[in-house]
Design an enzyme around this catalytic site. Structure first.
Site, PDB file in Angstrom:
ATOM      1  N   HIS A  71     -41.786  51.425  -1.487  1.00  0.00           N
ATOM      2  CA  HIS A  71     -40.878  52.546  -1.217  1.00  0.00           C
ATOM      3  C   HIS A  71     -41.627  53.868  -1.197  1.00  0.00           C
ATOM      4  O   HIS A  71     -42.778  53.977  -1.633  1.00  0.00           O
ATOM      5  CB  HIS A  71     -39.733  52.588  -2.242  1.00  0.00           C
ATOM      6  CG  HIS A  71     -40.161  52.892  -3.661  1.00  0.00           C
ATOM      7  ND1 HIS A  71     -40.297  54.178  -4.131  1.00  0.00           N
ATOM      8  CD2 HIS A  71     -40.475  52.074  -4.696  1.00  0.00           C
ATOM      9  CE1 HIS A  71     -40.651  54.142  -5.402  1.00  0.00           C
ATOM     10  NE2 HIS A  71     -40.782  52.881  -5.775  1.00  0.00           N
TER      11      HIS A  71
ATOM     12  N   CYS B 199     -42.619  48.602  -9.098  1.00  0.00           N
ATOM     13  CA  CYS B 199     -42.584  48.682  -7.639  1.00  0.00           C
ATOM     14  C   CYS B 199     -43.780  49.500  -7.124  1.00  0.00           C
ATOM     15  O   CYS B 199     -44.455  50.188  -7.884  1.00  0.00           O
ATOM     16  CB  CYS B 199     -41.279  49.297  -7.162  1.00  0.00           C
ATOM     17  SG  CYS B 199     -39.855  48.185  -7.331  1.00  0.00           S
TER      18      CYS B 199
END
Length: 599
Positions: free
Chosen positions: A493, A512
């Site tokens: 992301h 992440c």
């Protein structure tokens, strides 16, 4: 279990005997013995006794029972008659021994360099090691994330029957050299790393050590300077004839604002090189030696500063010319320790993508993402990965969609560990950061006003609500999210804070992967899906969450490589942020024997 193994191996031998009907067992070749070296036996027990009789005292093959079956089926004839194949195989064994992932490979290298081992005993030990190597090569694709990233050795078991048949077929038809070559990592990096390993192995002189604890800055005087000069000279960093080695990710962050200061908490997550530091040599530890050095030779001169900057680039560190903790620890790593790091990462090459031309790779300790399209690198970006307490997992998945203006459904673990404690201390925290409180995880969950909660009755471990952060400039996912199936809810992301990409140590996230060039990656993927720049810009401006499926799913590999060879031919090394390189502490024990086998 023993009965089962015997049955399996009897089937193996039966299959090999059937195969021998198709492949002449001893075709006339110059390198193949024409008569048995051991007495020909007619029972398995006699064969086992004959094999044991040729072994030097104290040496017993690990797979003694299986070897008796194999040699009995082959009338006790030698299996290793191709000298080139033997040399190739011994070098691969030495590399695996140096990696430290299974101590039995260290034992095999010891036996193969034992002067008492010759003739048929050597043949048997090579076959014993081959059985262990076949188990490793056959199982590493499925088990490599446990075998190559663990504190302890994996369990040595019999190899698959089919793998043994392939080996013996290669012996029969004279293709053993090609077979052994096929057991090495089939990656373009392998030959480069193999050569770099052999080159470093040739530097056997004692390695100097920097003993100071304080940061050493340009112009300062230190007793460590003579050792520093020697380290830089032997590392090839004092001569600027070649460009400074560079990392394989981008060097120009998208946001060039001044980086945020690195806090003590962030600094503490950085783990030093995994291997034990080498012992100091006399040149840096003997006060009488230091006393004879000219004071002018203790100055951190501009020439040395430039060498340190090149050295820092070599390790993926910020090339500021200051010798802090990280730089000092890497300066103290000897070539012998670097050899073991190369050997361990050679085995990790087996886990890299080898089936696709279009794919995305994220090297976690290098903090880098590379996107390959039709075999060509089209994008390289810095990334931020999980801190050691919340590691980014090793995984292979496939990117399926791009989300523009993504909301963030905060994982339960983060809610409990991070957000609820902050909200309990500061009731306005949720509203200021754009969090919506929902009654649950169902699609019809209702919005709950945080002001109605009795925070005295709530604890982080028992928080029955879901938190979602609305899309926008402050959303933790930024403007783009790249979805891929993951049991750990891991994805790529964007981020609203690009300052952190300027830091050299970027193990800062909760697991992440934040991508510096997320907008570039998104535009490439969206264009392939039929979206033009105008449509992307309009969607981002509107602020609505939009899911765009990718026409062809793109394989994504999150892997962990702390050593490799760069385009300029210089081996690169990275800090072992998750302490996955601890196996090399065992691998160093094989250095003397491995060096002989690698010659």
């Amino acid at each position: 279990m023993l009965l089962t193994s015997t049955v399996v191996w009897r089937r193996t031998v039966t299959g090999c005997l059937l195969a021998s009907c198709l492949f002449p067992l001893f075709a006339p070749r110059a390198q193949v013995a024409t008569a048995p070296i051991l007495p020909e036996t007619h029972t398995l027990g006699h064969s086992a006794a004959a094999l044991a009789a040729v072994m030097p005292a104290g040496i017993k093959p690990f797979y003694a029972g299986q070897l008796a079956l194999i040699y009995s089926a082959h009338h006790n004839q030698p299996l290793w008659q191709d000298r080139d194949a033997v040399q190739q195989f011994q070098q691969q064994l030495a590399e695996l021994a140096l990696s430290g992932v299974q101590p039995q490979f260290i034992v095999w290298t010891q036996w193969l360099t034992d002067p008492r081992v010759n003739a048929m005993a050597r043949d048997v030990i090579l076959s014993d090691a081959m059985l262990g190597y076949l188990q490793f090569v056959s199982g590493v694709d499925q088990n490599g994330e446990k075998w190559l990233f663990n504190d302890g050795p994996y369990v040595l078991t019999p190899p698959p029957e089919l793998a043994v048949q392939h080996w013996l077929h290669a012996v029969h038809d004279g293709s053993i050299g090609r077979f052994v070559a096929g057991l090495a990592p089939q990656n373009p990096q392998y030959l480069k790393m193999h050569q770099a390993l052999k080159t470093m192995l040739s530097d056997t002189h004692p390695w100097p050590r920097l003993n100071g604890q304080e940061s050493l800055r340009p112009g300062q005087i230190s007793d460590d300077i003579p050792a520093l000069r020697e380290i830089l000279r032997r590392s090839g960093m004092l001569v600027a004839a070649q460009p400074a080695p560079v990392p394989t990710a981008d060097n120009a962050p998208a946001d060039a604002r001044a980086p945020a200061p690195v806090t003590d908490a962030q600094q503490s997550v950085v783990v030093s090189p995994a291997a034990d530091s080498p012992k100091p040599s006399a040149s840096t530890s003997d006060p009488s030696v230091i006393a004879t050095v000219d004071p002018q030779d203790k100055v951190f001169t501009p020439e040395l500063v430039d060498g340190v900057k090149r050295f820092q680039s070599w390790q993926g560190l910020n090339p500021d010319g200051v010798i802090g903790r990280q730089t000092r620890e890497w300066l103290n790593v000897s070539p012998q320790v670097r050899v073991t790091l190369l050997a361990l990462n050679i085995q990790r090459l087996r886990l890299l993508n080898k089936q696709f031309n279009t794919f995305i790779q994220v090297n976690i300790p290098n903090y880098s993402l590379v996107y390959y399209h039709q075999g060509t690198e089209v994008l390289s970006s810095r990334v931020i990965v999980g801190r050691p307490s919340r590691k980014t997992p090793l995984m292979r998945s496939a990117l399926s969609s791009v989300v523009l203006n993504p909301p963030w459904n905060v994982p339960t673990s983060l809610v409990q560990k991070d957000i609820v404690p902050k909200a309990m201390r500061d009731p306005g925290y949720l509203q200021r950061n754009g969090f919506t409180l929902l009654s649950g995880w169902s699609s019809d969950a209702e919005v709950v006003d945080p002001a109605t909660l009795d925070w005295n009755m709530i604890s982080p471990a028992h928080f029955p609500y879901r938190l979602r952060q609305v899309p926008g400039a402050n959303n933790a996912l930024g403007r783009y999210k790249f979805n891929m199936p993951s049991s750990d809810a891991i994805y790529l992301h964007d981020t609203p804070n690009h300052n952190l990409f300027l830091s050299d140590m970027r193990a800062l996230s909760s697991g992440c992967v934040r991508v510096n060039k997320a907008s570039d990656l998104a535009n490439m993927l969206l264009q392939d899906a039929g979206w033009g720049d105008a449509r992307v810009s309009a969607t981002l401006k509107q602020g609505n969450t939009t899911y765009v499926s990718i026409r062809h799913q793109i394989p994504v590999n999150l892997f962990y490589l702390t050593a490799w060879v760069a385009e300029d031919g210089k081996p690169q090394f990275r800090t072992d942020i998750y302490n996955y390189d601890s196996a090399v502490k065992i691998g160093v024990k094989s250095l003397p024997n491995a060096e002989r086998l690698l010659q």
